[in-house]
Design a protein around this motif. Structure first.
Motif, PDB file in Angstrom:
ATOM      1  N   SER A 457       0.821  -1.206   0.000  1.00 42.60           N
ATOM      2  CA  SER A 457       0.000   0.000   0.000  1.00 42.60           C
ATOM      3  C   SER A 457       0.864   1.270   0.000  1.00 42.60           C
ATOM      4  O   SER A 457       0.412   2.340  -0.414  1.00 42.60           O
ATOM      5  N   GLN A 458       2.139   1.171   0.444  1.00 42.85           N
ATOM      6  CA  GLN A 458       3.045   2.319   0.489  1.00 42.85           C
ATOM      7  C   GLN A 458       4.001   2.365  -0.693  1.00 42.85           C
ATOM      8  O   GLN A 458       4.720   3.346  -0.876  1.00 42.85           O
ATOM      9  N   ARG A 462       6.419   5.327  -2.308  1.00 46.22           N
ATOM     10  CA  ARG A 462       7.868   5.218  -2.081  1.00 46.22           C
ATOM     11  C   ARG A 462       8.636   5.020  -3.374  1.00 46.22           C
ATOM     12  O   ARG A 462       9.809   5.369  -3.471  1.00 46.22           O
TER      13      ARG A 462
END
Length: 575
Positions: A457-458, A462
């Motif tokens: 989800s990140q 990133r």
């Protein structure tokens, strides 16, 4: 006082005695006894081993004393008794004669029996022993033969049980030469049965209550002798309840009271009923056993698909194997109950027309899935021991009889786990989050990875498109490379993004564990995909170098070496 007799007188008396004896000897009736005949004689002497009998022959006949003794050895005659004897053989020359008292008795009995045979009269006899092919029967002191086929109307189960019993017999045959007598009991029974049959045919009618004796038992029913006429008691008419074999209720020789269900006068066939003598317990059955009510019963039979429970005499219901336990996956009903067990059941359904009642055993107790769904709603975090590990996941114990499944795909967000036993063993206590509780399908699923946030989800934030990354080659395939940019996060460098040069086999240019640099060209957290390009990274690097060279003092003009380099690079790319 002495008497003096003159010698002349004595001589005269002796001559007269001799003449008298000679006269007696020459009498026509003296010695008229023939071999094989019966003569009247007088017992003149009884010795220790023999008895002398005078039959008016030249000499007395000698008969063994045993022929005049009873079974206990007592003598039955005395000197002077008149007896009939059988002339076995006489010898005129020697003046001897052989006699038999037993044979004379037997001849007289045979005469009597012959008369009874001619007149078809019955005789009473006692079966004294069993021999090959039948029995020996004592009739009027004579041993007769009773063939095994003439003992009864049907085979006798216990042949030895008849020994010592008295019966009526009919004489079939007498062989005087061999002194053999053959008797039959079956002939009398056949006559008696025929007489009863004719009488029964006159009075028998439907709905009549009759008495009979069980004569034969088969899988489908019982044949009953009504007295000269056989009737069939079908297994379905024996009891209101279900029975597997008639032997559960009757045995050979049993006396039964029955009801005539059907009688065909022409074919002389009679259908009988036993259960029809008592009320049908299935009448108004729905009111006696309403749905949803709990009752106690006895297990009467167990089959692969369930167990039959008797609620009252004549009324049975079926507990299907699926209605025996809320949680256990039973292979056979015997895992829960045995024949003869007293069990509590709940009425699930009543079919009066088909005489069927559906029962449930698990319904006696609350459904544990109702408790589980309330106790462990989705999102609940719990700890439980691992009970079983399979290729596709792990089962952990939640409540008694209820297990939850942690699928292998729900163990980790990022690790590729081929088998759960790579990380866990049976008995380990694990923490997991409840994902679903499906009460209808009885499924309880949990996840371990859901205890933490999905790292994907990140990833889009990133590693946005255009980001340069460094990673280690973890897998080489025909279509490209997998590069791990951080623990558990891999990106794919497609074959077309490996180099500006055409590469057919990636393994010839790269190896696992090799560090590479690449540019992010695609990213999706939902699809859990990260696309990388080594080619674009290198092109960008080369462009950067060219810009740096161009900005250096004294750098060549575009028409110089830089133009030649561009043409050469173009040719390499085309190759």
């Amino acid at each position: 006082m002495s008497t003096n007799i003159p010698a002349e007188a004595e001589t005269e008396n002796e001559e007269m005695s001799f003449e008298a004896a000679l006269e007696d000897y020459l009498q026509p009736d003296f010695g008229e006894v023939e071999d094989g005949s019966i003569a009247r004689g007088e017992i003149v002497r009884i010795g220790d081993e023999s008895v002398l009998v005078d039959v008016n022959f030249k000499s007395e006949g000698e008969i063994p004393i045993a022929e005049f003794q009873d079974s206990e050895g007592n003598l039955k005659v005395s000197v002077g008794d008149k007896v009939d004897v059988f002339v076995v053989h006489k010898d005129e020359l020697e003046g001897t004669i052989r006699l038999s008292y037993e044979r004379a008795k037997r001849m007289k009995v045979l005469d009597d029996l012959d008369e009874k045979m001619q007149n078809e009269e019955n005789v009473t006899g006692r079966i004294i022993r069993r021999i090959k092919g039948g029995y020996v029967v004592e009739v009027h002191g004579v041993e007769a033969f009773l063939p095994g086929s003439h003992v009864d109307l049907r085979p006798v189960p216990d042949m030895d049980a008849l020994v010592g019993q008295d019966f009526e017999f009919r004489i079939l045959k007498i062989n005087r030469r061999r002194s053999n007598v053959i008797v039959s009991r079956r002939v009398l029974l056949e006559e008696e049965r025929e007489s009863k049959r004719q009488e029964l045919l006159k009075t028998l009618e439907e709905d009549q209550v009759v008495h009979g004796k069980v004569k034969n038992i088969t899988e489908y029913g019982v044949f009953v002798d009504l007295g000269g006429l056989d009737g069939l008691l079908h297994i379905t008419d024996m009891a209101w309840k279900r029975i597997r074999h008639p032997k559960e209720m009757v045995q050979l020789g049993d006396d039964l009271e029955l009801k005539v269900l059907n009688f065909d006068q022409e074919s002389e066939k009679v259908s009988l009923g036993l259960k029809q003598l008592v009320p049908d317990p299935w009448v108004d059955i729905a009111n006696k056993f309403p749905e949803g009510e709990k009752f106690s019963g006895k297990v009467t039979n167990i089959v692969d698909y369930g167990a039959f429970v008797e609620l009252e005499p004549g009324v049975e219901g079926l507990v299907h194997i699926s209605e025996m336990s809320w949680t256990r996956k039973l292979r056979h009903p015997s895992q829960v109950c045995q024949v003869g067990d007293e069990v509590d059941v709940v009425i699930l359904g009543v079919d009066s027309d088909r005489k069927r009642i559906s029962l449930g055993m698990k319904q006696v107790r609350p459904n544990p899935w109702d408790v589980v769904s309330e106790k462990y709603p989705e999102g609940t975090v719990l700890e439980a021991p691992i009970k079983n590990i399979t290729d596709f996941g792990m089962f952990i114990g939640i409540e008694d009889g209820i297990d939850g499944l942690i699928h292998v795909s729900d163990i980790s967000w990022t690790k590729k786990i081929r088998h759960p036993n790579e990380l866990y063993q049976v008995g380990d206590v694990v923490q997991a989050k409840v994902l679903t509780v499906d009460k209808e399908n009885e499924k309880f699923t949990l996840g371990i990875k859901q205890l933490s946030e999905d790292p994907w989800s990140q990833i889009p934030a990133r590693y946005p498109v255009g980001t340069n990354v460094e990673g280690k080659v973890t897998n080489i395939t025909d279509f490209g490379l997998f590069v791990e940019v951080e623990e558990g996060i891999e990106g794919l460098v497609h074959l077309s993004e490996l180099s500006r040069k055409k590469i057919k086999t990636p393994s010839e240019h790269f190896e696992e564990g090799q560090e590479v640099s690449a540019k992010v060209i695609h990213v999706s957290g939902d699809e859990r995909r990260l696309g990388l390009s080594i080619k674009q990274f290198e092109e960008e690097e080369e462009q950067q170098r060219n810009r740096e060279l161009k900005n250096q003092p004294g750098a060549a003009t575009p028409s110089g070496n830089n133009l030649g380099d561009l043409i050469r690079q173009k040719l390499e790319d085309s190759e």
